[in-house]
Scaffold this motif. Structure first.
Motif, PDB file in Angstrom:
ATOM      1  N   SER A  69       0.449 -71.980 -72.308  1.00 47.61           N
ATOM      2  CA  SER A  69       0.733 -70.746 -71.568  1.00 47.61           C
ATOM      3  C   SER A  69      -0.533 -70.142 -70.972  1.00 47.61           C
ATOM      4  O   SER A  69      -0.463 -69.409 -69.979  1.00 47.61           O
ATOM      5  CB  SER A  69       1.449 -69.730 -72.462  1.00 47.61           C
ATOM      6  N   LEU A  70      -1.674 -70.466 -71.533  1.00 46.84           N
ATOM      7  CA  LEU A  70      -2.935 -69.993 -70.963  1.00 46.84           C
ATOM      8  C   LEU A  70      -3.439 -70.900 -69.847  1.00 46.84           C
ATOM      9  O   LEU A  70      -3.974 -70.434 -68.845  1.00 46.84           O
ATOM     10  CB  LEU A  70      -4.000 -69.894 -72.055  1.00 46.84           C
ATOM     11  N   VAL A  71      -3.250 -72.202 -70.023  1.00 44.99           N
ATOM     12  CA  VAL A  71      -3.798 -73.177 -69.082  1.00 44.99           C
ATOM     13  C   VAL A  71      -2.839 -73.452 -67.918  1.00 44.99           C
ATOM     14  O   VAL A  71      -3.264 -73.600 -66.777  1.00 44.99           O
ATOM     15  CB  VAL A  71      -4.135 -74.490 -69.829  1.00 44.99           C
ATOM     16  N   HIS A  72      -1.555 -73.566 -68.219  1.00 45.56           N
ATOM     17  CA  HIS A  72      -0.541 -73.871 -67.202  1.00 45.56           C
ATOM     18  C   HIS A  72       0.467 -72.734 -67.142  1.00 45.56           C
ATOM     19  O   HIS A  72       1.583 -72.834 -67.662  1.00 45.56           O
ATOM     20  CB  HIS A  72       0.177 -75.186 -67.526  1.00 45.56           C
ATOM     21  N   HIS A  73       0.113 -71.693 -66.469  1.00 47.82           N
ATOM     22  CA  HIS A  73       0.999 -70.525 -66.359  1.00 47.82           C
ATOM     23  C   HIS A  73       2.345 -70.886 -65.735  1.00 47.82           C
ATOM     24  O   HIS A  73       3.361 -70.283 -66.058  1.00 47.82           O
ATOM     25  CB  HIS A  73       0.349 -69.437 -65.501  1.00 47.82           C
ATOM     26  N   GLU A  74       2.313 -71.880 -64.832  1.00 44.97           N
ATOM     27  CA  GLU A  74       3.536 -72.232 -64.113  1.00 44.97           C
ATOM     28  C   GLU A  74       4.635 -72.759 -65.041  1.00 44.97           C
ATOM     29  O   GLU A  74       5.810 -72.689 -64.709  1.00 44.97           O
ATOM     30  CB  GLU A  74       3.230 -73.264 -63.012  1.00 44.97           C
ATOM     31  N   LEU A  75       4.254 -73.274 -66.200  1.00 46.39           N
ATOM     32  CA  LEU A  75       5.259 -73.767 -67.152  1.00 46.39           C
ATOM     33  C   LEU A  75       6.039 -72.622 -67.796  1.00 46.39           C
ATOM     34  O   LEU A  75       7.165 -72.811 -68.247  1.00 46.39           O
ATOM     35  CB  LEU A  75       4.591 -74.599 -68.257  1.00 46.39           C
ATOM     36  N   PHE A  76       5.411 -71.478 -67.871  1.00 47.99           N
ATOM     37  CA  PHE A  76       6.017 -70.345 -68.577  1.00 47.99           C
ATOM     38  C   PHE A  76       6.000 -69.107 -67.674  1.00 47.99           C
ATOM     39  O   PHE A  76       5.157 -68.224 -67.846  1.00 47.99           O
ATOM     40  CB  PHE A  76       5.268 -70.061 -69.886  1.00 47.99           C
ATOM     41  N   PRO A  77       6.939 -69.046 -66.723  1.00 45.15           N
ATOM     42  CA  PRO A  77       6.994 -67.864 -65.856  1.00 45.15           C
ATOM     43  C   PRO A  77       7.372 -66.593 -66.615  1.00 45.15           C
ATOM     44  O   PRO A  77       7.191 -65.495 -66.104  1.00 45.15           O
ATOM     45  CB  PRO A  77       8.063 -68.235 -64.817  1.00 45.15           C
ATOM     46  N   ALA A  78       7.859 -66.760 -67.813  1.00 47.63           N
ATOM     47  CA  ALA A  78       8.160 -65.612 -68.681  1.00 47.63           C
ATOM     48  C   ALA A  78       7.603 -65.936 -70.069  1.00 47.63           C
ATOM     49  O   ALA A  78       7.404 -67.092 -70.427  1.00 47.63           O
ATOM     50  CB  ALA A  78       9.656 -65.372 -68.760  1.00 47.63           C
ATOM     51  N   ASP A  79       7.364 -64.897 -70.826  1.00 46.21           N
ATOM     52  CA  ASP A  79       6.791 -65.092 -72.156  1.00 46.21           C
ATOM     53  C   ASP A  79       7.805 -65.640 -73.155  1.00 46.21           C
ATOM     54  O   ASP A  79       8.997 -65.352 -73.080  1.00 46.21           O
ATOM     55  CB  ASP A  79       6.264 -63.764 -72.697  1.00 46.21           C
ATOM     56  N   THR A  80       7.291 -66.421 -74.090  1.00 49.49           N
ATOM     57  CA  THR A  80       8.058 -66.839 -75.254  1.00 49.49           C
ATOM     58  C   THR A  80       7.449 -66.108 -76.456  1.00 49.49           C
ATOM     59  O   THR A  80       6.428 -65.427 -76.332  1.00 49.49           O
ATOM     60  CB  THR A  80       7.952 -68.360 -75.499  1.00 49.49           C
ATOM     61  N   VAL A  81       8.048 -66.303 -77.598  1.00 53.00           N
ATOM     62  CA  VAL A  81       7.483 -65.717 -78.815  1.00 53.00           C
ATOM     63  C   VAL A  81       6.080 -66.268 -79.060  1.00 53.00           C
ATOM     64  O   VAL A  81       5.194 -65.567 -79.531  1.00 53.00           O
ATOM     65  CB  VAL A  81       8.400 -66.010 -80.029  1.00 53.00           C
ATOM     66  N   TRP A  82       5.876 -67.524 -78.689  1.00 50.92           N
ATOM     67  CA  TRP A  82       4.613 -68.202 -78.984  1.00 50.92           C
ATOM     68  C   TRP A  82       3.628 -68.173 -77.812  1.00 50.92           C
ATOM     69  O   TRP A  82       2.530 -68.725 -77.917  1.00 50.92           O
ATOM     70  CB  TRP A  82       4.882 -69.634 -79.406  1.00 50.92           C
ATOM     71  N   SER A  83       3.976 -67.554 -76.690  1.00 56.18           N
ATOM     72  CA  SER A  83       3.059 -67.494 -75.541  1.00 56.18           C
ATOM     73  C   SER A  83       1.773 -66.772 -75.914  1.00 56.18           C
ATOM     74  O   SER A  83       1.789 -65.806 -76.673  1.00 56.18           O
ATOM     75  CB  SER A  83       3.712 -66.734 -74.374  1.00 56.18           C
ATOM     76  N   ARG A  84       0.680 -67.299 -75.354  1.00 56.92           N
ATOM     77  CA  ARG A  84      -0.660 -66.722 -75.611  1.00 56.92           C
ATOM     78  C   ARG A  84      -0.860 -66.486 -77.110  1.00 56.92           C
ATOM     79  O   ARG A  84      -1.322 -65.444 -77.540  1.00 56.92           O
ATOM     80  CB  ARG A  84      -0.882 -65.462 -74.794  1.00 56.92           C
ATOM     81  N   PHE A  85      -0.465 -67.477 -77.865  1.00 58.33           N
ATOM     82  CA  PHE A  85      -0.636 -67.483 -79.329  1.00 58.33           C
ATOM     83  C   PHE A  85       0.047 -66.297 -80.012  1.00 58.33           C
ATOM     84  O   PHE A  85      -0.414 -65.806 -81.039  1.00 58.33           O
ATOM     85  CB  PHE A  85      -2.120 -67.545 -79.696  1.00 58.33           C
ATOM     86  N   GLY A  86       1.156 -65.873 -79.443  1.00 61.45           N
ATOM     87  CA  GLY A  86       1.933 -64.799 -80.056  1.00 61.45           C
ATOM     88  C   GLY A  86       1.382 -63.415 -79.774  1.00 61.45           C
ATOM     89  O   GLY A  86       1.635 -62.487 -80.553  1.00 61.45           O
ATOM     90  N   SER A  87       0.671 -63.249 -78.655  1.00 56.28           N
ATOM     91  CA  SER A  87       0.068 -61.942 -78.352  1.00 56.28           C
ATOM     92  C   SER A  87       1.122 -60.841 -78.212  1.00 56.28           C
ATOM     93  O   SER A  87       0.849 -59.686 -78.515  1.00 56.28           O
ATOM     94  CB  SER A  87      -0.785 -62.021 -77.086  1.00 56.28           C
ATOM     95  N   GLY A  88       2.332 -61.197 -77.774  1.00 62.19           N
ATOM     96  CA  GLY A  88       3.398 -60.212 -77.645  1.00 62.19           C
ATOM     97  C   GLY A  88       3.899 -59.691 -78.979  1.00 62.19           C
ATOM     98  O   GLY A  88       4.613 -58.696 -79.038  1.00 62.19           O
ATOM     99  N   TYR A  89       3.520 -60.371 -80.024  1.00 64.54           N
ATOM    100  CA  TYR A  89       3.902 -59.973 -81.389  1.00 64.54           C
ATOM    101  C   TYR A  89       2.652 -59.723 -82.230  1.00 64.54           C
ATOM    102  O   TYR A  89       2.625 -60.025 -83.416  1.00 64.54           O
ATOM    103  CB  TYR A  89       4.770 -61.064 -82.048  1.00 64.54           C
TER     104      TYR A  89
END
Length: 159
Positions: A109-129
């Motif tokens: 999610s940090l290197v290939h943003h295009e793979l994740f146009p929206a956040d997952t629970v695990w995006s950016r190592f769980g920064s959303g949580y």
């Protein structure tokens, strides 16, 4: 005898065809771990359900991964509560899967943003949580290892 149990926790006795082998369900710090896993399971399940039902076409991979994360947290929570060697193995597998998922999805999610146009629970190592998804499996693995060591000691006492 373990609290709420009909068998001694370290007896190595058979229950439902599985060996208890000194593995107990969560107690002490393990209960805190279970509570955190349960909260994450609820949060991830709610988030993924809303995402899948209302915006699936926007980010199918990301939202599907959130659903996978929710299932992993549910499995880990249940396995941590249960006792026995089999539950210990299931918890271990779920937590290691979670850790790998956080690292892989977090890195991608940090290197290939295009793979994740929206956040997952695990995006950016769980920064959303608050990075709990990154740190929690480390505590989970440490706790499971401490339980395994206690099971070995209990097993050695009985042999």
């Amino acid at each position: 005898m373990a609290r709420g149990s009909t068998e001694p926790a370290s007896s190595g006795a058979q229950r439902d065809g599985s060996t208890i082998g000194g593995y107990r369900g969560a107690s002490g710090a393990g209960r805190v771990l279970v509570v955190v896993y349960a909260v994450l399971a609820l949060a991830a399940t709610g988030r993924s359900a809303v995402q899948l039902l209302s915006h699936f076409e926007v980010a199918p991979l990301a939202y599907s991964l959130s659903a996978v994360a929710a299932v992993v947290y549910i499995v880990a929570t249940v396995a941590l509560v249960r006792r026995g060697r089999r539950s210990h193995l299931v918890a271990w597998t779920a937590i290691v899967f979670e850790f790998v998922g956080v690292l892989v999805v977090g890195g991608l999610s940090l290197v290939h943003h295009e793979l994740f146009p929206a956040d997952t629970v695990w995006s950016r190592f769980g920064s959303g949580y608050f990075y709990i998804p990154l740190v929690l499996p480390i505590f989970g693995i440490a706790w499971l290892e401490s339980q395994r060591a206690q099971a070995r000691i209990a097993d050695a006492r009985h042999h």
